[in-house]
Design a protein around this motif. Sequence first.
Motif, mmCIF file in Angstrom:
data_model
loop_
_atom_site.group_PDB
_atom_site.id
_atom_site.type_symbol
_atom_site.label_atom_id
_atom_site.label_comp_id
_atom_site.label_asym_id
_atom_site.label_seq_id
_atom_site.Cartn_x
_atom_site.Cartn_y
_atom_site.Cartn_z
ATOM 1 N N ILE A 236 -0.617 11.844 0.623
ATOM 2 C CA ILE A 236 -1.731 10.892 0.570
ATOM 3 C C ILE A 236 -3.026 11.491 1.138
ATOM 4 C CG2 ILE A 236 -0.269 8.825 0.538
ATOM 5 C CD1 ILE A 236 -0.909 8.363 3.462
ATOM 6 N N HIS A 291 3.778 13.024 -7.650
ATOM 7 C CA HIS A 291 5.191 12.658 -7.465
ATOM 8 C C HIS A 291 5.300 11.137 -7.350
ATOM 9 C CE1 HIS A 291 9.051 12.185 -5.350
ATOM 10 N NE2 HIS A 291 9.391 13.337 -5.920
ATOM 11 N N PRO A 292 6.346 10.525 -7.924
ATOM 12 C CA PRO A 292 6.464 9.053 -7.868
ATOM 13 C C PRO A 292 6.451 8.513 -6.434
ATOM 14 C CG PRO A 292 8.135 9.987 -9.310
ATOM 15 C CD PRO A 292 7.442 11.136 -8.668
ATOM 16 N N GLU A 293 6.906 9.293 -5.487
ATOM 17 C CA GLU A 293 6.913 8.812 -4.096
ATOM 18 C C GLU A 293 6.093 9.733 -3.189
ATOM 19 O OE1 GLU A 293 11.038 8.328 -3.116
ATOM 20 O OE2 GLU A 293 11.091 6.299 -3.926
ATOM 21 N N TYR A 295 3.682 9.107 -1.516
ATOM 22 C CA TYR A 295 3.255 8.380 -0.307
ATOM 23 C C TYR A 295 4.305 8.419 0.803
ATOM 24 C CZ TYR A 295 5.767 5.196 -3.338
ATOM 25 O OH TYR A 295 6.688 4.660 -4.191
ATOM 26 N N THR A 296 5.499 8.889 0.510
ATOM 27 C CA THR A 296 6.513 8.977 1.577
ATOM 28 C C THR A 296 6.512 10.367 2.224
ATOM 29 O OG1 THR A 296 8.254 9.690 0.059
ATOM 30 C CG2 THR A 296 8.061 7.325 0.448
ATOM 31 N N THR A 498 -4.023 5.890 3.789
ATOM 32 C CA THR A 498 -3.026 4.835 3.592
ATOM 33 C C THR A 498 -3.628 3.659 2.835
ATOM 34 O OG1 THR A 498 -1.937 5.478 5.628
ATOM 35 C CG2 THR A 498 -1.433 3.292 4.823
ATOM 36 N N THR A 501 -4.167 4.560 -0.879
ATOM 37 C CA THR A 501 -2.894 4.696 -1.594
ATOM 38 C C THR A 501 -2.321 3.321 -1.869
ATOM 39 O OG1 THR A 501 -2.532 6.746 -0.389
ATOM 40 C CG2 THR A 501 -0.633 5.831 -1.521
ATOM 41 N N ASN A 502 -2.413 2.456 -0.865
ATOM 42 C CA ASN A 502 -1.906 1.110 -1.040
ATOM 43 C C ASN A 502 -2.659 0.392 -2.160
ATOM 44 O OD1 ASN A 502 -2.040 -1.995 -0.042
ATOM 45 N ND2 ASN A 502 -0.081 -1.028 0.380
ATOM 46 N N LEU A 505 -1.628 1.508 -5.668
ATOM 47 C CA LEU A 505 -0.245 1.161 -6.031
ATOM 48 C C LEU A 505 -0.058 -0.340 -6.187
ATOM 49 C CD1 LEU A 505 1.642 3.519 -3.540
ATOM 50 C CD2 LEU A 505 1.397 3.849 -5.997
ATOM 51 N N ALA B 150 15.617 7.538 -1.846
ATOM 52 C CA ALA B 150 14.427 8.246 -2.330
ATOM 53 C C ALA B 150 14.518 8.499 -3.832
ATOM 54 C CB ALA B 150 14.282 9.571 -1.593
ATOM 55 N N TYR B 151 13.367 8.811 -4.405
ATOM 56 C CA TYR B 151 13.331 9.037 -5.855
ATOM 57 C C TYR B 151 14.237 10.205 -6.249
ATOM 58 C CZ TYR B 151 11.416 8.989 -10.533
ATOM 59 O OH TYR B 151 11.283 8.881 -11.895
ATOM 60 N N ILE B 167 14.238 4.631 -9.875
ATOM 61 C CA ILE B 167 13.586 3.429 -9.344
ATOM 62 C C ILE B 167 12.917 3.790 -8.016
ATOM 63 C CG2 ILE B 167 13.969 1.059 -8.518
ATOM 64 C CD1 ILE B 167 16.561 1.089 -10.259
ATOM 65 N N ASN B 168 11.672 3.307 -7.848
ATOM 66 C CA ASN B 168 10.978 3.543 -6.577
ATOM 67 C C ASN B 168 11.412 2.519 -5.537
ATOM 68 O OD1 ASN B 168 9.639 5.493 -7.934
ATOM 69 N ND2 ASN B 168 7.598 4.740 -7.509
ATOM 70 N N PHE B 169 12.583 2.705 -4.988
ATOM 71 C CA PHE B 169 13.071 1.741 -3.979
ATOM 72 C C PHE B 169 12.132 1.707 -2.781
ATOM 73 C CE2 PHE B 169 17.127 3.008 -6.022
ATOM 74 C CZ PHE B 169 17.564 1.760 -6.420
ATOM 75 N N LEU B 170 11.742 2.907 -2.321
ATOM 76 C CA LEU B 170 11.001 2.986 -1.053
ATOM 77 C C LEU B 170 9.561 2.526 -1.169
ATOM 78 C CD1 LEU B 170 12.317 6.455 0.154
ATOM 79 C CD2 LEU B 170 13.103 4.200 0.853
ATOM 80 N N GLY B 171 9.041 2.530 -2.399
ATOM 81 C CA GLY B 171 7.641 2.154 -2.562
ATOM 82 C C GLY B 171 7.473 0.756 -3.113
ATOM 83 N N GLU B 173 7.207 -3.133 -2.893
ATOM 84 C CA GLU B 173 6.957 -4.216 -1.934
ATOM 85 C C GLU B 173 8.048 -5.278 -2.028
ATOM 86 O OE1 GLU B 173 3.013 -5.752 -2.410
ATOM 87 O OE2 GLU B 173 2.107 -4.009 -1.449
ATOM 88 N N ASN B 258 5.880 2.754 4.526
ATOM 89 C CA ASN B 258 4.987 3.823 4.071
ATOM 90 C C ASN B 258 3.737 3.177 3.492
ATOM 91 O OD1 ASN B 258 5.485 3.212 1.218
ATOM 92 N ND2 ASN B 258 7.534 4.038 1.622
ATOM 93 N N ALA B 259 2.834 4.018 2.969
ATOM 94 C CA ALA B 259 1.544 3.497 2.488
ATOM 95 C C ALA B 259 1.730 2.462 1.380
ATOM 96 C CB ALA B 259 0.680 4.644 1.984
ATOM 97 N N ALA B 260 2.764 2.643 0.563
ATOM 98 C CA ALA B 260 2.964 1.725 -0.564
ATOM 99 C C ALA B 260 3.391 0.342 -0.103
ATOM 100 C CB ALA B 260 3.999 2.310 -1.518
ATOM 101 N N THR B 261 4.088 0.269 1.009
ATOM 102 C CA THR B 261 4.620 -1.027 1.464
ATOM 103 C C THR B 261 3.807 -1.611 2.618
ATOM 104 O OG1 THR B 261 6.152 0.142 2.907
ATOM 105 C CG2 THR B 261 6.987 -0.501 0.757
ATOM 106 N N LYS B 262 2.630 -1.059 2.839
ATOM 107 C CA LYS B 262 1.799 -1.492 3.971
ATOM 108 C C LYS B 262 1.576 -3.003 3.983
ATOM 109 C CE LYS B 262 -2.866 -0.942 5.724
ATOM 110 N NZ LYS B 262 -3.301 -2.285 5.368
ATOM 111 N N ASN B 263 1.362 -3.584 2.800
ATOM 112 C CA ASN B 263 1.035 -5.014 2.747
ATOM 113 C C ASN B 263 2.193 -5.920 3.135
ATOM 114 O OD1 ASN B 263 -1.572 -4.608 1.957
ATOM 115 N ND2 ASN B 263 -1.051 -4.533 -0.215
#
Lengths: 537, 318
Positions: A236, A291-293, A295-296, A498, A501-502, A505, B150-151, B167-171, B173, B258-263
């Motif tokens: 990120i 990469h799909p993830e 952000y991890t 962050t 990125t959020n 997505l 993870a992916y 599937i993006n499990f970790l990203g 929401e 992570n950044a994707a699940t911040k909300n």
Amino acid sequence: MNTFKRKSVKSVLAVALSLTMIGLAACSNSGGNNAETGSANEGNPTDGYTKNLTISLGSTIKTASSDFENEFHKYFTDKFNIKWDYNYIEWDSWAEKLRLWISSGDLPDVASWNYVHGDAVNYIDQGLLYKLPDDWKERWPNVAKAYALTGLGDKLEELVGGTYVLPRPVYFENKPADPLINQIGVIALRSDWAKAVGFELKDAYTTSELMEFARLVKEKDPGKVGGNLVPIAYDINDALTNIVMANSVHSRVESAFYKDAEGKYQWGPASEETLAALKELQATYKEGLLHPEFYTWKNGEATQKFTVTGDSAITSLGGLASYRKDMDTKMKDNLGVNSDELVHTAIVLGDDGKYRNLDQVNYWSAVIFNPEISEEKFERIMDFMEYTTATEGQTIVNMGFEGKDWKYGENKELVSLLPEGTTLDKKYPNRFEGLYVLADDFSVVNPAIKKEYRDRSVELYKLKAELATKDKATAEYDWDYQLYDSKAKNQASFDYATEYTNLILKPGDLEANWKEWVNSKMSLVQPVLDELNNLKK
Amino acid sequence: MKSAAAVPAKKPGDSKFQLFLREVWKNRMVYTLVLPGLVWLILFAYLPMGGLSLAFKDFKFREGILGSPWVGLDNFTYVFRDPAFLDAVWRTLAINIGKLIVQFPFPIILALLLNELRMRRFKKSLQTIFTFPNFLSWIVVSGVVINVLAYDGLVNSLIKLLGGTGINFLGSEKMFVPMIYLTDIWKSAGWGAIIYLAAISGIDTDQYEAAQIDGATRLQQMFKVTLPNIMPTITIMFILSVGGLMSSGFDQIFNLANAATKNVSEVLDVYIYRITFQSSTDFSFSSAVSLFRSIVNMILLLLADRAAKLMGGDGLFR
């Protein structure tokens, strides 16, 4: 006969005792002078530190206990008669750990700190940092000379009335270009894959051109890596630097608050430029070029896709020659390849062809001392830094020992004696002794780094300087903002990587989400803008 | 007799304090047993409460808690100005109410089922297996979960092997909160069941014998004997859980987010951590947020206690 014998024994003992006393006096005298005056002006303190001192040090360079036994570390510990109580700080928890240490009074004797101005003023105000003696610049002139080049040192002194922090100079003797632009924003791409897909190698690419290359790689898979392929390996923070900042210079924390053409402060993340940059980042992600993830990924994981697994076409590198050397070593070690044949480095432009980056102030991070440090320890550390800042110390820190690891060539140039395939990092791992001047400076002339890498690094610095002068799109370092401190400013400090990125997505329309996000932040941002604009008047 | 004889006789003019002292002296052996706990409580629970005054001060390290200047409610003004704070409050409540509904029954069910096992060794083995995850830190558990989901991880590799798409499990929401519940159940249900098993072991066996004579099946015994007998324990545990609604497992969420699940992941504890350690240090501000959280927790606890009593059960405070 007996009397004579007794007399002569007495005389011998008396002479021996006198010599011992003279010797002791001489030794203690030398030590006393050192303690009083610090070091010799040449930055090469006379060895003679009679008392062994254990000095605690906080640093982000990882060490193993066995490292301390190697010749390199022993040279310094013997020379200064010290023992390190070494405290390694994980890069990811650097800021946090230092905050805890400083606030709780547990700071090691000396530590490397990711300087944050608001915190610095706060800590100084609370007496949490050691105040250097008023005459330190006369006593340690090499450190003072390097300190003067940082700019920040003098400004901070004016503000707080003394020296509490030693900002670390990025460049001291070997500044690569003028104006100096931040080293970030240099990418590495697979030149062999570029040739295979018919992509031209250049010194600078727009973000769209890099996307185009990534698309070609995704389509043709020239490296035959199949499902593991990651066309662009950015985490990120890399995405923020090489996609968002390249298109919107005020999108980063360093430059988010800036003066517009009328001299009024604005908040960059709310600009249309940032929205456009976010749209580009989202497109890159949605097309599957990242990469799909991504952000991890933690620090360093993204680059590994390029250097360790060889699954990526583009990664973020940074502009230092030493980074390029590390990349070469990793690719050799992990992929068994010669990176010179596979890697091309370049800078990133915005889609409008303009070059955006941060004007570089000549410092990065700072050296701070525990407020309770003894005078003896402080002086020993300063002597240490004085030595390692001077030419002799810099050469040893960065190149090892003369005659063994390097020599002077016919024209007095530095010549490495390390066998092919050996690096100084491998020979003397985890060298943390360059406590003050950053390695960036010496890396410009360091023969342990291939000349091609050093030349390329300088070339890109010069190109950045040229484009920055032409386009005038880089972010100026605003001392008014940087040295301003308030509760509102501290509260309006966001983790933009962050946040962005959020946003990209998040389901739904990006523009609507961005507007909502901007509005949600305004209750914190507006007070800062008001304060800054009033400050100006 | 001996100790009673040592108690000074009650006099008609004694004040309440004197009566109290007399009572303490009379039961001095019992009070001596209470003393270590009381000292612990004062040292580690009540004295640190003085630190809460930081919420009303502009804390300066050098001046200490007592010496720092008072600023009234200034810190709370800053707290409520940040929309992320209120978002974190609602998010914390939502996640924890969900936990209460989804997760709370699991240890009870597990305890009831384990209690029905007749093979003692098998029962002990199962209990050990269920309890073991509790001793793993969330850093370890999160590491495992991230690697599995993870992916490029185990589950996605299987999906891809079977011809599916990753599937993006970790990203996701949507999947974050269920993942929090599932991992927490896996980690803590076995440990939580111990309390209920202890309560079950205290049930008078005559009740089971009487139920068997009356022809009750095992299932009927479970619902008509076991469950009613452990109901006071369930009530207490429920009230305590309600009292912790504003505090959620920081280390679990922090390590899985992570950044994707911040909300969906920035709960109050993560918010407090962020404002305390990831931006400029402001202990007064953090204390204001913590104090607010503690007050809400206290109110919720008292409400749950009152509700339990109104429904005819036992409360925490009798």
